[in-house]
Write an enzyme that holds these catalytic residues in place. Structure first.
Site, PDB file in Angstrom:
ATOM      1  N   CYS A 133      10.230   1.198   2.611  1.00  0.00           N
ATOM      2  CA  CYS A 133      11.163   0.165   3.089  1.00  0.00           C
ATOM      3  C   CYS A 133      12.604   0.646   3.001  1.00  0.00           C
ATOM      4  O   CYS A 133      13.495   0.009   3.548  1.00  0.00           O
ATOM      5  CB  CYS A 133      10.959  -1.132   2.321  1.00  0.00           C
ATOM      6  SG  CYS A 133      10.906  -0.875   0.563  1.00  0.00           S
TER       7      CYS A 133
ATOM      8  N   GLY B  72       6.498  -6.475  -0.002  1.00  0.00           N
ATOM      9  CA  GLY B  72       5.752  -6.377   1.260  1.00  0.00           C
ATOM     10  C   GLY B  72       6.645  -6.768   2.414  1.00  0.00           C
ATOM     11  O   GLY B  72       7.877  -6.665   2.326  1.00  0.00           O
ATOM     12  N   SER B  73       6.014  -7.248   3.477  1.00  0.00           N
ATOM     13  CA  SER B  73       6.778  -7.510   4.699  1.00  0.00           C
ATOM     14  C   SER B  73       7.558  -8.821   4.589  1.00  0.00           C
ATOM     15  O   SER B  73       7.188  -9.731   3.847  1.00  0.00           O
ATOM     16  CB  SER B  73       5.821  -7.578   5.887  1.00  0.00           C
ATOM     17  OG  SER B  73       4.928  -8.650   5.691  1.00  0.00           O
TER      18      SER B  73
ATOM     19  N   LYS C 122      -2.527  -8.626  -7.498  1.00  0.00           N
ATOM     20  CA  LYS C 122      -3.374  -8.439  -6.328  1.00  0.00           C
ATOM     21  C   LYS C 122      -2.838  -7.243  -5.550  1.00  0.00           C
ATOM     22  O   LYS C 122      -1.788  -7.330  -4.907  1.00  0.00           O
ATOM     23  CB  LYS C 122      -3.371  -9.686  -5.428  1.00  0.00           C
ATOM     24  CG  LYS C 122      -4.434  -9.574  -4.341  1.00  0.00           C
ATOM     25  CD  LYS C 122      -4.071 -10.300  -3.071  1.00  0.00           C
ATOM     26  CE  LYS C 122      -3.117  -9.544  -2.209  1.00  0.00           C
ATOM     27  NZ  LYS C 122      -3.546  -8.191  -1.803  1.00  0.00           N
ATOM     28  N   PRO C 123      -3.535  -6.095  -5.627  1.00  0.00           N
ATOM     29  CA  PRO C 123      -3.035  -4.917  -4.892  1.00  0.00           C
ATOM     30  C   PRO C 123      -3.368  -5.032  -3.407  1.00  0.00           C
ATOM     31  O   PRO C 123      -4.185  -5.866  -3.012  1.00  0.00           O
ATOM     32  CB  PRO C 123      -3.808  -3.764  -5.537  1.00  0.00           C
ATOM     33  CG  PRO C 123      -5.089  -4.378  -6.014  1.00  0.00           C
ATOM     34  CD  PRO C 123      -4.800  -5.833  -6.315  1.00  0.00           C
ATOM     35  N   ALA C 124      -2.740  -4.180  -2.601  1.00  0.00           N
ATOM     36  CA  ALA C 124      -3.032  -4.165  -1.159  1.00  0.00           C
ATOM     37  C   ALA C 124      -4.487  -3.734  -0.940  1.00  0.00           C
ATOM     38  O   ALA C 124      -5.012  -2.897  -1.678  1.00  0.00           O
ATOM     39  CB  ALA C 124      -2.079  -3.209  -0.455  1.00  0.00           C
TER      40      ALA C 124
ATOM     41  N   GLU D 205      11.514  -2.555  11.670  1.00  0.00           N
ATOM     42  CA  GLU D 205      11.192  -1.526  10.678  1.00  0.00           C
ATOM     43  C   GLU D 205      10.096  -0.641  11.279  1.00  0.00           C
ATOM     44  O   GLU D 205       9.009  -1.133  11.592  1.00  0.00           O
ATOM     45  CB  GLU D 205      10.698  -2.242   9.415  1.00  0.00           C
ATOM     46  CG  GLU D 205      10.642  -1.360   8.213  1.00  0.00           C
ATOM     47  CD  GLU D 205      10.367  -2.175   6.950  1.00  0.00           C
ATOM     48  OE1 GLU D 205       9.648  -3.192   7.010  1.00  0.00           O
ATOM     49  OE2 GLU D 205      10.858  -1.755   5.891  1.00  0.00           O
TER      50      GLU D 205
ATOM     51  N   GLU E 162      10.734  -8.286  -2.675  1.00  0.00           N
ATOM     52  CA  GLU E 162      11.229  -7.002  -2.154  1.00  0.00           C
ATOM     53  C   GLU E 162      10.645  -6.881  -0.763  1.00  0.00           C
ATOM     54  O   GLU E 162       9.458  -6.562  -0.612  1.00  0.00           O
ATOM     55  CB  GLU E 162      10.716  -5.845  -3.027  1.00  0.00           C
ATOM     56  CG  GLU E 162      11.171  -5.876  -4.459  1.00  0.00           C
ATOM     57  CD  GLU E 162      12.643  -5.577  -4.621  1.00  0.00           C
ATOM     58  OE1 GLU E 162      13.286  -5.154  -3.648  1.00  0.00           O
ATOM     59  OE2 GLU E 162      13.149  -5.816  -5.730  1.00  0.00           O
ATOM     60  N   LEU E 163      11.460  -7.139   0.267  1.00  0.00           N
ATOM     61  CA  LEU E 163      10.905  -7.267   1.619  1.00  0.00           C
ATOM     62  C   LEU E 163      11.326  -6.094   2.505  1.00  0.00           C
ATOM     63  O   LEU E 163      11.693  -5.034   2.008  1.00  0.00           O
ATOM     64  CB  LEU E 163      11.313  -8.624   2.190  1.00  0.00           C
ATOM     65  CG  LEU E 163      10.974  -9.799   1.258  1.00  0.00           C
ATOM     66  CD1 LEU E 163      11.447 -11.123   1.835  1.00  0.00           C
ATOM     67  CD2 LEU E 163       9.495  -9.862   0.943  1.00  0.00           C
TER      68      LEU E 163
ATOM     69  N   TRP F 248       0.819  -1.217   0.000  1.00  0.00           N
ATOM     70  CA  TRP F 248       0.000   0.000   0.000  1.00  0.00           C
ATOM     71  C   TRP F 248       0.854   1.270   0.000  1.00  0.00           C
ATOM     72  O   TRP F 248       0.338   2.355  -0.188  1.00  0.00           O
ATOM     73  CB  TRP F 248      -0.941   0.023   1.222  1.00  0.00           C
ATOM     74  CG  TRP F 248      -0.226  -0.295   2.500  1.00  0.00           C
ATOM     75  CD1 TRP F 248      -0.158  -1.506   3.117  1.00  0.00           C
ATOM     76  CD2 TRP F 248       0.582   0.603   3.287  1.00  0.00           C
ATOM     77  NE1 TRP F 248       0.645  -1.425   4.236  1.00  0.00           N
ATOM     78  CE2 TRP F 248       1.101  -0.145   4.362  1.00  0.00           C
ATOM     79  CE3 TRP F 248       0.905   1.955   3.186  1.00  0.00           C
ATOM     80  CZ2 TRP F 248       1.933   0.418   5.332  1.00  0.00           C
ATOM     81  CZ3 TRP F 248       1.737   2.514   4.147  1.00  0.00           C
ATOM     82  CH2 TRP F 248       2.228   1.745   5.208  1.00  0.00           C
ATOM     83  N   ASN F 249       2.175   1.171   0.228  1.00  0.00           N
ATOM     84  CA  ASN F 249       2.940   2.419   0.413  1.00  0.00           C
ATOM     85  C   ASN F 249       3.291   3.122  -0.896  1.00  0.00           C
ATOM     86  O   ASN F 249       3.506   4.330  -0.915  1.00  0.00           O
ATOM     87  CB  ASN F 249       4.171   2.207   1.302  1.00  0.00           C
ATOM     88  CG  ASN F 249       5.135   1.190   0.754  1.00  0.00           C
ATOM     89  OD1 ASN F 249       4.815   0.452  -0.167  1.00  0.00           O
ATOM     90  ND2 ASN F 249       6.322   1.147   1.323  1.00  0.00           N
TER      91      ASN F 249
HETATM   92  P1  ADP Z   1       2.299  -4.541   5.382  1.00  0.00           P
HETATM   93  O1  ADP Z   1       2.586  -5.084   6.749  1.00  0.00           O
HETATM   94  O2  ADP Z   1       3.176  -3.441   4.975  1.00  0.00           O
HETATM   95  O3  ADP Z   1       0.851  -4.301   5.095  1.00  0.00           O
HETATM   96  P2  ADP Z   1       2.132  -7.072   4.077  1.00  0.00           P
HETATM   97  O4  ADP Z   1       3.278  -7.957   3.738  1.00  0.00           O
HETATM   98  O5  ADP Z   1       1.162  -7.538   5.100  1.00  0.00           O
HETATM   99  O6  ADP Z   1       2.779  -5.685   4.416  1.00  0.00           O
HETATM  100  O7  ADP Z   1       1.293  -6.737   2.754  1.00  0.00           O
HETATM  101  C1  ADP Z   1       1.859  -6.622   1.482  1.00  0.00           C
HETATM  102  C2  ADP Z   1       0.934  -7.307   0.509  1.00  0.00           C
HETATM  103  O8  ADP Z   1       0.842  -8.686   0.854  1.00  0.00           O
HETATM  104  C3  ADP Z   1      -0.499  -6.780   0.492  1.00  0.00           C
HETATM  105  O9  ADP Z   1      -0.977  -6.807  -0.838  1.00  0.00           O
HETATM  106  C4  ADP Z   1      -1.235  -7.808   1.319  1.00  0.00           C
HETATM  107  O10 ADP Z   1      -2.605  -7.911   0.986  1.00  0.00           O
HETATM  108  C5  ADP Z   1      -0.520  -9.058   0.906  1.00  0.00           C
HETATM  109  N1  ADP Z   1      -0.663 -10.187   1.818  1.00  0.00           N
HETATM  110  C6  ADP Z   1      -0.642 -10.187   3.164  1.00  0.00           C
HETATM  111  N2  ADP Z   1      -0.812 -11.454   3.642  1.00  0.00           N
HETATM  112  C7  ADP Z   1      -0.935 -12.271   2.548  1.00  0.00           C
HETATM  113  C8  ADP Z   1      -1.124 -13.687   2.354  1.00  0.00           C
HETATM  114  N3  ADP Z   1      -1.213 -14.523   3.373  1.00  0.00           N
HETATM  115  N4  ADP Z   1      -1.213 -14.147   1.084  1.00  0.00           N
HETATM  116  C9  ADP Z   1      -1.112 -13.304   0.041  1.00  0.00           C
HETATM  117  N5  ADP Z   1      -0.933 -11.975   0.152  1.00  0.00           N
HETATM  118  C10 ADP Z   1      -0.844 -11.461   1.394  1.00  0.00           C
END
Ligand code: ADP
Length: 489
Positions: free
Chosen positions: A293, A237-238, A183-185, A390, A259-260, A159-160
């Site tokens: 990040c 993402g994370s 699949k967007p956030a 972070e 990209e974590l 989402w950032n």
């Molecule tokens: P943040 O903590 O910054 O929100 P996330 O890693 O949770 O980072 O989210 C990054 C992306 O990963 C988002 O699009 C989120 O919907 C997706 N996401 C989170 N959990 C899952 C999962 N179990 N399977 C697939 N996508 C996921």
């Protein structure tokens, strides 16, 4: 503070377009997308399911057959048209991004420009997917290496950067000849849908690039990781979610790029240009309210200039203007959601209870809003949770160090290895420290380093693979070796 009337008008127009576009999807639950600055619902959109993801996979595989046969030049023409349409809607897309994500309009404009740069870059880079002819090991044989599109790509984005993280994945996939599903956030799907609308308008075949918004990320994520026809998963993402997706992708041996998270050190040596270092630290730390990040996560300052740095830095932090990003002059917007506020507050409380001191800031604005005061924390020690995780918020923890060796050791003492910054005017030190830092990206006398021309990515638990640059295309290509035999002596 004055709102930008043009931005507001174009936002209303795009919310209408997105509502019309998603109204065509029936029979699915809808979920609200909120403006984090005002808590208003912008629009409610359908939450797609595993069934939708499976249907999109079938359709995109069919569309891919023709796309991979097109020339790189033909694909480039369509990508350039897409970039041109985005430029025509630049202000509207920036307003939409600010509305769903919260960053100041000036930063949102910058993100649209940055996001578009990946499209024009990869449109051209797609023409350079060169192979090799290897000097033969037998007179009757020729050894040929070609590069082929990897196949169907699935992308999961954060989402950032709701615009640039989509284009940084979609543009190289399409340029390489691959279909891609995104699949967007769940907090920020609107910029992604707007990009999809404009891509289709530019001539990208509909099933070749689809956005699958959902409020159930694991449901669609599960289809992406398990489906054997998805050959590549690209994720930003994370780190915990990235590790999980890597494990799940192992069953079908997908190529992955990840990209974590990061824990960027920002080191200021005593020979630095202090004013430039302070300006760099402000940019690096408070861009997107600290929610990137590659944000400076730990500011390490050499003992002899520690107080001087803090005075100059604090003065600048006090001049930051917090508010609704759509208003002129705002430099720090809200955090993305309540979870983000709670996390930042917890890290701050832990630091204060362990002996850190807050010089400015240190509070959320009020319990119902998502704004958090830009905060300077001094007397932070390396063992505190704030120095090890972070932060993703507008808190700048400052740590004192004595020697170059100590600074490097502190900087590397983390499982992360995404971005690191340091400030020095000593050429020898610039080389030594650059080479000693275990990070994928290093800024020397620079607070912001991202560019479509440069490889973005991390070492250690910050990820696998690189995005952007000439290296970014390889992530979407397979290498094929052909041994052409029986050619006679
Ligand atoms: P943040 O903590 O910054 O929100 P996330 O890693 O949770 O980072 O989210 C990054 C992306 O990963 C988002 O699009 C989120 O919907 C997706 N996401 C989170 N959990 C899952 C999962 N179990 N399977 C697939 N996508 C996921």
């Amino acid at each position: 503070m004055a709102s930008n009337p043009h931005a507001l008008r174009s936002l209303a127009e795009w919310l209408g377009r997105i509502a019309d576009y998603t109204d065509a999807i029936t029979g699915r639950e809808r979920f609200p997308i909120k403006n984090p600055a005002t808590n208003e619902i912008l629009v409610a959109i359908p939450s797609l399911t595993a069934e939708d993801a499976n249907a999109a996979i079938t359709n995109s595989l069919a569309a891919a057959k023709e796309w991979r046969r097109t020339t790189a030049q033909a694909r480039a023409n369509i990508l350039h048209k897409w970039a041109q349409l985005i430029s025509e809607h630049h202000e509207a897309l920036a307003a939409l991004l600010t509305a769903e994500q919260g960053k100041p309009l000036v930063e949102a404009r910058g993100e649209i420009t940055y996001g578009t740069s990946f499209i024009t870059w990869f449109a051209e880079e797609g023409k350079r997917a060169y192979g090799d002819i290897i000097p033969t090991n037998a007179p009757t044989r020729r050894l040929i290496v070609t590069k082929e599109p990897i196949g169907l790509v699935a992308a999961i984005t954060p989402w950032n950067f709701p615009n640039a993280m989509i284009t940084r994945k979609v543009a190289p996939a399409l340029a390489a000849g691959c279909p891609i599903l995104v699949k967007p956030a769940e907090d920020t799907p609107l910029s992604a849908i707007a990009l999809e609308i404009l891509a289709h308008e530019a001539g990208v075949p509909r099933d070749l690039f689809r956005v699958l918004p959902t409020n159930s990320p694991a449901e669609i994520g599960g289809v992406f990781t398990k489906h054997p026809d998805i050959r590549k998963l690209t994720f930003t993402g994370s780190t915990p979610v990235g590790k999980y997706l890597m494990q799940e992708s192992a069953y079908t041996v997908k190529k992955v790029s990840m990209e974590l998270g990061g824990n960027a050190p920002f080191i200021v040596f005593d020979d630095a240009d202090l004013d430039a270092a302070v300006a760099g630290a402000i940019l690096s730390k408070f861009r997107n309210a600290g929610q990137t990040c590659v944000c400076a996560n730990r500011i390490l300052v050499q003992s002899s200039i520690y107080s001087q740095f803090i005075d100059k830095f604090t003065e600048k932090v006090e001049s930051l203007i917090v508010g609704n990003g759509i208003d002129e002059g705002v430099s720090v917007g809200p955090l993305i959601n309540k979870g983000a506020i709670d996390k930042v507050q917890q890290l701050l409380n832990d630091s204060l209870s362990q002996g850190a001191r807050s010089i400015v800031g240190g509070h959320p604005f009020d319990s119902s809003s998502l704004f958090f005061e830009p905060t300077v924390l001094c007397d932070v020690t390396p063992g505190m949770p704030i120095a090890q995780s972070e932060i993703f918020g507008p808190i700048a923890p400052i740590i004192r160090f004595e020697t170059e060796e100590e600074a490097v050791a502190l900087a590397n003492d983390t499982p992360f290895g995404l971005a690191a910054y340091f400030w020095t005017q000593d050429l020898g030190r610039a080389w030594r420290v650059s080479e000693a830092l275990e990070y994928g990206m290093i800024g020397v006398n620079e607070g912001t380093i991202s560019s479509e021309a440069a490889p973005f990515g991390g070492m250690k638990e910050s990820g696998i693979g690189r995005e952007g640059s000439k290296y970014g295309l390889d992530e979407f290509l397979e290498i094929k070796y052909t041994s052409m035999g029986g050619l006679g002596a």
